[in-house]
Design an enzyme around this catalytic site. Structure first.
Site, PDB file in Angstrom:
ATOM      1  N   CYS A  23      38.139  18.581  46.945  1.00  0.00           N
ATOM      2  CA  CYS A  23      37.932  17.142  47.583  1.00  0.00           C
ATOM      3  C   CYS A  23      37.082  17.244  48.699  1.00  0.00           C
ATOM      4  CB  CYS A  23      39.466  16.773  47.779  1.00  0.00           C
ATOM      5  SG  CYS A  23      39.473  15.269  48.912  1.00  0.00           S
ATOM      6  N   CYS A  58      43.301  28.003  44.299  1.00  0.00           N
ATOM      7  CA  CYS A  58      43.343  26.810  45.205  1.00  0.00           C
ATOM      8  C   CYS A  58      41.999  26.810  45.709  1.00  0.00           C
ATOM      9  CB  CYS A  58      44.369  26.902  46.055  1.00  0.00           C
ATOM     10  SG  CYS A  58      44.271  25.547  47.244  1.00  0.00           S
ATOM     11  N   CYS A  65      44.198   9.693  43.935  1.00  0.00           N
ATOM     12  CA  CYS A  65      43.122  10.224  42.786  1.00  0.00           C
ATOM     13  C   CYS A  65      43.788  11.049  41.492  1.00  0.00           C
ATOM     14  CB  CYS A  65      41.963  10.974  43.704  1.00  0.00           C
ATOM     15  SG  CYS A  65      40.938   9.926  44.807  1.00  0.00           S
ATOM     16  N   HIS A 124      46.747  16.593  48.769  1.00  0.00           N
ATOM     17  CA  HIS A 124      47.152  17.908  48.651  1.00  0.00           C
ATOM     18  C   HIS A 124      48.867  17.716  48.119  1.00  0.00           C
ATOM     19  CE1 HIS A 124      47.873  21.913  50.035  1.00  0.00           C
ATOM     20  NE2 HIS A 124      49.132  21.679  50.911  1.00  0.00           N
ATOM     21  N   CYS A 167      24.831   2.494  48.114  1.00  0.00           N
ATOM     22  CA  CYS A 167      24.012   2.640  46.878  1.00  0.00           C
ATOM     23  C   CYS A 167      24.278   2.167  45.600  1.00  0.00           C
ATOM     24  CB  CYS A 167      24.183   4.328  46.720  1.00  0.00           C
ATOM     25  SG  CYS A 167      25.982   4.709  46.433  1.00  0.00           S
ATOM     26  N   CYS A 169      31.732   3.262  52.952  1.00  0.00           N
ATOM     27  CA  CYS A 169      30.725   2.679  53.830  1.00  0.00           C
ATOM     28  C   CYS A 169      31.124   1.210  54.382  1.00  0.00           C
ATOM     29  CB  CYS A 169      29.583   2.396  53.000  1.00  0.00           C
ATOM     30  SG  CYS A 169      28.729   3.923  52.212  1.00  0.00           S
TER      31      CYS A 169
END
Length: 303
Positions: free
Chosen positions: A278, A244, A259, A221, A51, A146
């Site tokens: 996530c 959470c 991230c 996590h 994309c 991808c």
């Protein structure tokens, strides 16, 4: 474009800090930026079933910004989204690059191995073009999930036989130095940082999935700001609730990426901070199991 050593050291300092490296790396990173700026580190960027999201993510780079990144540092032979060349001129640019060789091949998007005609460049199937380009490359960087593992294009029923670059090269019996940078999309710091390291340091330390450990060595996590709520078993079960997000399908417990430490859109936010769970986009299994939903919602409370 004339730039001083001070410019390279300044920008290298930003990258070294962003990547969490020791200051001793500064001279080598500055050398890498100089090589990139003066065309000594050419990059051929090809796109398969995608994309263009990783290209858009690259343009979200800051310090340096997208204009400096593209015009100053990335010596692009060709890029299907960013290059102005079209038609025969675009084909000729790629052919000249492959004939010359010695570039870093960045691949965005999956490779159709069954229905090869599903993705073509000029009059050539992308799968065939990829193999030609990989043979002449000093290294291959699969950018985005991808390209790394198949991602969304490889989701069932996968009529095109979409697969990651590594799988495509193995099927053809071709072995090249390869790095996977999964993510949907990949973070710009992952892309630029990896290119810099390949240029001046060599191949980074990779995990079993060929991902640089500097970016993918820890579970999200473990770095999540909601980790304390997980330990207290304080879970949100519906959109907008505090707690959470594990019960809503958060895959941070099985996803390795940084991230939470890096942030997106200039470090402003990331999925959890935006109150979305996530979806595990950096996982090799992302989107490949139709029974594994991205979100789990309590349907009784939707209406």
């Amino acid at each position: 474009m004339k730039m001083t050593r001070r410019t390279f050291l300044k920008d290298a300092g930003i990258f070294v800090a962003a990547l969490g490296l020791e200051p001793v790396w500064l001279p080598k990173m500055a050398d890498a930026l100089e090589d990139m700026a003066y065309g000594r580190a050419p990059i051929l960027w090809l796109q398969g079933l995608s994309c263009s999201g990783c290209s858009v993510s690259l343009l979200n780079s800051e310090s340096p910004g997208p204009a400096d990144l593209i015009t100053r540092y990335l010596s692009l032979y060709f890029h299907q989204t960013l290059s102005a060349a079209t038609g025969p001129a675009a084909k000729d640019a790629v052919e000249r690059a492959i004939a010359k060789g010695g570039y870093i091949l960045v691949v965005e998007g999956a490779v159709p191995l069954t229905l090869k005609e599903a993705c073509k460049f000029a009059d050539e199937n992308f799968a065939d073009q990829l193999l030609r380009a990989a043979r002449s490359a000093q290294a291959v960087v699969s950018t985005g999930t991808c390209a790394a593992f198949g991602g969304i294009p490889a989701a069932p029923p996968n009529l095109t036989g979409a697969a990651g670059v590594d799988a495509a090269l193995k099927q053809a019996g071709l072995r090249r130095p390869l790095i996977n940078l999964p993510g949907c999309p990949a973070h710009p710091a992952w892309i630029v940082g990896t290119l810099m390291q390949v240029l001046k340091v060599g191949m980074p330390d990779l995990d079993a999935h060929l991902r640089p450990k500097i970016f993918y060595d820890h579970l999200l996590h473990e770095q999540c700001p909601l980790f304390a709520l997980y330990q207290k078993k304080h879970f949100a079960e519906n959109l907008g609730e505090e707690g959470c997000l594990f019960k809503m399908g958060c895959q941070g417990v099985i996803t390795q990426a940084d991230c939470s430490l890096r942030g997106w859109n200039g470090g402003v936010s990331w999925c959890i901070r935006g109150r979305s769970n996530c979806i595990g986009c950096a996982r090799p299994e992302f989107a490949l199991d139709p029974r594994f939903a991205f979100f789990r919602l309590n349907e009784e409370n939707l209406f």
